[in-house]
Each structure stands twice: as structure tokens, then as C-alpha cells.
Design an enzyme around this catalytic site. Structure first.
Site, PDB file in Angstrom:
ATOM      1  N   GLY A 230      49.965  49.350  45.998  1.00 35.63           N
ATOM      2  CA  GLY A 230      48.847  50.212  46.377  1.00 35.63           C
ATOM      3  C   GLY A 230      48.998  50.914  47.717  1.00 35.63           C
TER       4      GLY A 230
ATOM      5  CD  GLU B 144      46.461  45.105  50.777  1.00 32.21           C
ATOM      6  OE1 GLU B 144      46.644  46.195  50.187  1.00 32.21           O
ATOM      7  OE2 GLU B 144      46.302  44.038  50.176  1.00 32.21           O
ATOM      8  CG  ASP B 145      45.705  49.082  48.271  1.00 29.05           C
ATOM      9  OD1 ASP B 145      45.437  47.971  48.789  1.00 29.05           O
ATOM     10  OD2 ASP B 145      45.941  49.208  47.056  1.00 29.05           O
TER      11      ASP B 145
ATOM     12  CG  ASP C 163      37.450  44.641  46.291  1.00 25.81           C
ATOM     13  OD1 ASP C 163      36.367  45.193  46.530  1.00 25.81           O
ATOM     14  OD2 ASP C 163      37.731  44.190  45.164  1.00 25.81           O
TER      15      ASP C 163
ATOM     16  CE  LYS D 283      35.938  49.291  46.291  1.00 27.07           C
ATOM     17  NZ  LYS D 283      36.273  48.746  44.952  1.00 27.07           N
TER      18      LYS D 283
ATOM     19  CG  PHE E 220      37.792  50.401  40.452  1.00 25.40           C
ATOM     20  CD1 PHE E 220      38.193  49.146  40.912  1.00 25.40           C
ATOM     21  CD2 PHE E 220      38.735  51.226  39.860  1.00 25.40           C
ATOM     22  CE1 PHE E 220      39.507  48.724  40.765  1.00 25.40           C
ATOM     23  CE2 PHE E 220      40.053  50.811  39.712  1.00 25.40           C
ATOM     24  CZ  PHE E 220      40.440  49.559  40.168  1.00 25.40           C
ATOM     25  CB  VAL E 221      38.310  54.453  44.887  1.00 24.21           C
ATOM     26  CG1 VAL E 221      36.868  54.756  45.261  1.00 24.21           C
ATOM     27  CG2 VAL E 221      38.865  53.328  45.763  1.00 24.21           C
TER      28      VAL E 221
ATOM     29  NE  ARG F  45      50.367  51.520  41.174  1.00 26.01           N
ATOM     30  CZ  ARG F  45      49.679  50.460  41.595  1.00 26.01           C
ATOM     31  NH1 ARG F  45      48.994  50.529  42.721  1.00 26.01           N
ATOM     32  NH2 ARG F  45      49.670  49.340  40.914  1.00 26.01           N
TER      33      ARG F  45
END
Ligand code: IMP
Ligand code: MG
Length: 179
Positions: free
Chosen positions: A43, A98-99, A102, A130, A151-152, A164
Site C-alpha cells: 500500500g 505506511e499508507d 486504521d 482514520k 474505505f478509500v 492501487r
């Protein structure tokens, strides 16, 4: 915009500006340190590629791959190491790239594992945060955007291994989800 996207949340330009800002800040903060950027695949790959070019001080890079998700949109709580780091961590100031942060379970697991290898320091840089979904006590040292509980996909983030390669971050239409 592709017709399976409901909306664009963050444009290419917004992402670019933010990554430049983060790169400049990291360059100031890590001056004179021994910076090792650790990208968590897959990610964070676009974010990592852009962020490392926005960092003006010497830096090393390494990659690891873990999986905490199936093809769905909710965390399984199970983290599996698919590919470990190559570089021994002693003497390095680690910045985990990190992407998205969560539930935080993935990073909690990764940090605990990497701390045991005695790096000089460990910090977290996440493009997206998030906070509404956090299940463990973890917060990023650097964060690009705080986003709502949606959710993205795009700019590295996937749904079922797709999307991606989108240059922006967006939300899919509800009918795209199959779980
Ligand atoms: P956590 O362990 O719940 O913090 O999950 C972190 C990982 O879940 C991220 O690195 C992503 O791969 C994935 N993830 C969490 N939220 C999203 C999302 O909105 N879109 C795509 N992937 C997500
Ligand atoms: Mg990920």
C-alpha cells in the site's frame, strides 16, 4: 474519474503538496541522524516513492511486506510477515512509512517486532489516518491527512488488489463491493 468511483477524496495535487511538506519536515527533524525509511508493502509504495524524493538529507530505504487483510474491507486482526527487512536495524533511526493507519493492529505488531532488533529510534509516518477506527493505543508521528471512516482506494491503496495505480485517492461506489 472512472465510473466505478463515487468521489475523489484527495487529488493528485493535494497529495503532491502534502508529500512535499512531510518530506521537508522529516528532512529537518532527521538532520544528523541515521534515517532508515521502512516501507510497508504494498500500500505505501507510491507514497514511499514520492516521499523519499521529497527528503533532502541522506536516507536508507528498506521494504517489508505483511498482510492483515483478506480481499475485504475489514481487518482480520491477523498479521503475517510475507517479506522481512534486509538491513540489520542497530544504529538506525527508523521511520515506518505506511499508507493508512486504521485499527492500528498492523503497525502495533510491526513496531513490537522491530523494537526487538534495537534500532536507535522508531517513528511512524502515515499518509492517511482514520482515528475513528483505532483499536490499539497508537498514533502517528507524521500524518498526511486525517480522513473519516470511509474505505478509500488509489495512490497505493487497494480493494481486492485493484485500484492501487490510481494517481488520486477516492471512494468506490457501493455496488463495487462484493463482501
Ligand atoms: P490496520 O491494521 O487496521 O491499521 O490496517 C492497516 C492496513 O489496512 C493498511 O496498511 C491498508 O493496507 C489496509 N486498509 C485500512 N483501511 C483501508 C482503506 O480505507 N483502504 C484500503 N486499505 C485499507
Ligand atoms: Mg498496507
Amino acid at each position: 474519474m472512472r465510473d466505478d468511483m463515487a468521489k475523489i477524496m484527495l487529488t493528485e495535487e493535494q497529495l503532491h503538496d502534502k508529500v512535499c511538506e512531510l518530506g521537508a519536515q522529516i528532512s529537518r527533524d532527521y538532520e544528523g541522524k541515521n534515517l532508515l525509511l521502512v516501507s510497508v508493502l504494498k500500500g505505501s509504495v507510491l507514497f514511499m516513492a514520492d516521499l523519499m524524493r521529497a527528503i533532502s538529507i541522506p536516507a536508507s530505504v528498506d521494504f517489508m511486506s505483511v498482510s492483515s487483510y483478506g480481499s475485504g474491507t475489514k481487518t482480520s486482526g491477523v498479521v503475517k510477515i510475507i517479506k522481512d527487512l534486509d538491513i540489520p536495524l542497530e544504529g538506525y533511526d527508523l521511520l515506518i512509512v505506511e499508507d493508512i493507519l486504521d485499527s492500528g493492529k498492523t503497525l502495533e505488531y510491526i513496531i513490537e517486532m522491530l523494537e526487538a532488533r534495537n534500532p536507535r529510534s522508531i517513528k511512524i509516518c502515515t499518509l492517511l489516518d482514520k482515528p475513528d477506527r483505532r483499536q490499539v493505543d497508537i498514533s502517528p508521528d507524521y500524518s498526511g491527512f486525517v480522513i473519516p471512516d470511509e474505505f478509500v482506494v488509489g495512490y497505493g491503496l487497494d480493494y481486492a488488489e485493484k485500484y492501487r495505480n490510481l494517481p488520486y485517492i477516492g471512494v468506490l461506489k457501493p455496488e463495487v463491493y462484493t463482501d
